[in-house]
Design an enzyme around this catalytic site. Sequence first.
Site, PDB file in Angstrom:
ATOM      1  N   GLU A 107       7.177  41.072  44.838  1.00  0.00           N
ATOM      2  CA  GLU A 107       5.893  40.894  45.498  1.00  0.00           C
ATOM      3  C   GLU A 107       4.936  40.070  44.641  1.00  0.00           C
ATOM      4  OE1 GLU A 107       7.232  45.157  46.628  1.00  0.00           O
ATOM      5  OE2 GLU A 107       7.595  43.669  45.052  1.00  0.00           O
ATOM      6  N   SER A 130      52.247  40.628  34.661  1.00  0.00           N
ATOM      7  CA  SER A 130      51.323  40.648  35.788  1.00  0.00           C
ATOM      8  C   SER A 130      50.482  39.383  35.909  1.00  0.00           C
ATOM      9  CB  SER A 130      50.381  41.857  35.662  1.00  0.00           C
ATOM     10  OG  SER A 130      49.618  41.782  34.468  1.00  0.00           O
ATOM     11  N   TRP A 154      50.330  35.415  36.674  1.00  0.00           N
ATOM     12  CA  TRP A 154      49.201  35.860  37.489  1.00  0.00           C
ATOM     13  C   TRP A 154      49.709  36.200  38.872  1.00  0.00           C
ATOM     14  CZ3 TRP A 154      44.777  36.871  35.176  1.00  0.00           C
ATOM     15  CH2 TRP A 154      44.448  36.199  34.005  1.00  0.00           C
ATOM     16  N   ARG A 175      32.151  40.669  38.136  1.00  0.00           N
ATOM     17  CA  ARG A 175      31.734  41.068  36.791  1.00  0.00           C
ATOM     18  C   ARG A 175      30.275  40.704  36.544  1.00  0.00           C
ATOM     19  NH1 ARG A 175      36.728  38.874  32.988  1.00  0.00           N
ATOM     20  NH2 ARG A 175      38.341  40.312  33.760  1.00  0.00           N
ATOM     21  N   LEU A 213      37.452  40.507  29.442  1.00  0.00           N
ATOM     22  CA  LEU A 213      36.505  41.141  30.350  1.00  0.00           C
ATOM     23  C   LEU A 213      35.117  40.512  30.372  1.00  0.00           C
ATOM     24  CD1 LEU A 213      37.333  44.945  29.936  1.00  0.00           C
ATOM     25  CD2 LEU A 213      38.290  43.295  31.552  1.00  0.00           C
ATOM     26  N   ARG A 244      33.152  34.467  32.880  1.00  0.00           N
ATOM     27  CA  ARG A 244      33.315  33.027  32.647  1.00  0.00           C
ATOM     28  C   ARG A 244      33.110  32.289  33.970  1.00  0.00           C
ATOM     29  NH1 ARG A 244      37.818  35.254  30.474  1.00  0.00           N
ATOM     30  NH2 ARG A 244      39.179  34.323  32.048  1.00  0.00           N
ATOM     31  N   GLY A 272      44.076  49.739  35.193  1.00  0.00           N
ATOM     32  CA  GLY A 272      45.304  49.826  35.958  1.00  0.00           C
ATOM     33  C   GLY A 272      45.379  51.046  36.851  1.00  0.00           C
ATOM     34  N   THR A 310      46.491  54.107  36.546  1.00  0.00           N
ATOM     35  CA  THR A 310      46.106  55.423  36.034  1.00  0.00           C
ATOM     36  C   THR A 310      44.598  55.597  36.068  1.00  0.00           C
ATOM     37  OG1 THR A 310      48.046  55.496  34.585  1.00  0.00           O
ATOM     38  CG2 THR A 310      46.236  56.982  34.050  1.00  0.00           C
TER      39      THR A 310
END
Length: 380
Positions: A65, A180, A182, A196, A216, A219, A301, A303
Site C-alpha cells: 500500500e 538418477s 537425469w 527453490r 541445492l 541457479r 528422496g 524416505t
Amino acid sequence: MRQEDPVATHADANDARAMRRAIELAARGLGFTSPNPAVGCVIADASGRIVGEGWHERAGGPHAEVHALRAAGDAARGATAYVTLEPCNHTGRTGPCARALVEAGITRVLYAVPDPNPQASGGAATLRDAGIEVGEGLLRAEAEAGNEPWLTSVRLGRPYVLWKYAATLDGRVAAADGTSRWISGPESRADVHRLRAEADAVVVGSGTLRADDPHLAVRGVEGARQPLRVVLDTRATVRPGARILDDAAPTLVAVAEDADTRHLAGVEVARLPHDGHGLSVDALLAELFARGVRSVLVEGGPTLAGAFVAAGAVDKIVGYLAPVLLGAGPNALADAGITTLTQALRLEITEVLRLGPDLRVTAVPAVAAVPAAPTVLKEH
C-alpha cells in the site's frame, strides 16, 4: 464470526481487473518477503484509471500500500485501493497500512483476503471507522492461491510444505543401480530452480546427501534470494567438503540431540529429538518456523517424502513425470504409514503442464492428512 461485506453488490468489471492486477503484482514478491506475506496493491481514480501500483518487495521494507500510495501521490485522494490482503493495523518495522490509506484520502478499499494474523488484523475496522467504504472477498480464491505458503503457515503454525520429485512414467526416481541423473529434462530442472527461489528452505535427507551430494542453491533465476539448505542427518554423517556446506547459500544440519558434531565446526546445527530411528518431522518444522521459515520445499528422496506424508505435513505436491521406463529402482514414495487402501492419501490434481518432454503434475491433498502418531524420519 465477522460477516463478509457483500462485495458483489459494489464491485464491477473494472474492480475485478484492478484486483487481478494487484494479484499479479503480489507474485513479484514471492521468495523475498518471508516471514511476511506477498501483497499487491493498485490504486485507481474515480474513472477507473490506475494511478498507483505497488507490492511488498522485501521483508522489513515498505508494504504494498505504501509503494502504491507513493506512486499515486495526490491522485490517491478520492481513489479506490485494491489490496490482495486486508491492510495491516499494527506497527512493526513499518507503520500500519490502514492508517496510511486513511491519511492519503482513499475513499474506498476492496481487499481480497482477510488477514488471519491476529497481530495485524483489524485494518478493515479502522478503515470503516474513518468513513471509508470497505469490501472484502473480491477474487479471494485467486489471491489466496498466490499467497498460499504464508496463509498456510499462519493458519497452521508451521511452515507450508511443498514436496517435489522427478520420476519416470512407471514411478521410479532412480535406476536399480542408484543412478538418477537425469530423469527429467532441462525444462523441468529449470522449473525446480524457480520453486527453490520461492521457498524459504529446501530440505533433503542424509540418504540423498550421500547418494547425490546435492548443492541445492538457486541457479538461473535472476535476483533470487537463496533459500536455507537443510539436511536431516541424525548421526551427523555429512562430511566437510560436501557441496551443501559451501557459501553459496546458508545451510542448517539437523541432527539428533546426542550426535557428535565436532567435525562440523562452523556449520549451523539444530539438535532435534529422535526415538532411535530418526528425527521428528514435527520438531523440524517447529524449529524452522521459529527461525522465520514459512515455506519449505522437500527435495529429498522416498524416505524423506514418506516421513512428511505420514506426518500429514505435505500441503502441495509437484511431480515431474518423464517419458522414461525403468522397471526397477526406488519408487517416488517410501513407507508413509499407509497399510491399506482406505488410508490412502487422496489427491486433487490442480494443474497438468507440459515442460519440454515432461509433464508437471500439481496436486493437493483432497482432505487433510492426520498422522496416527508422531512421525520420525527413518535413516537409510
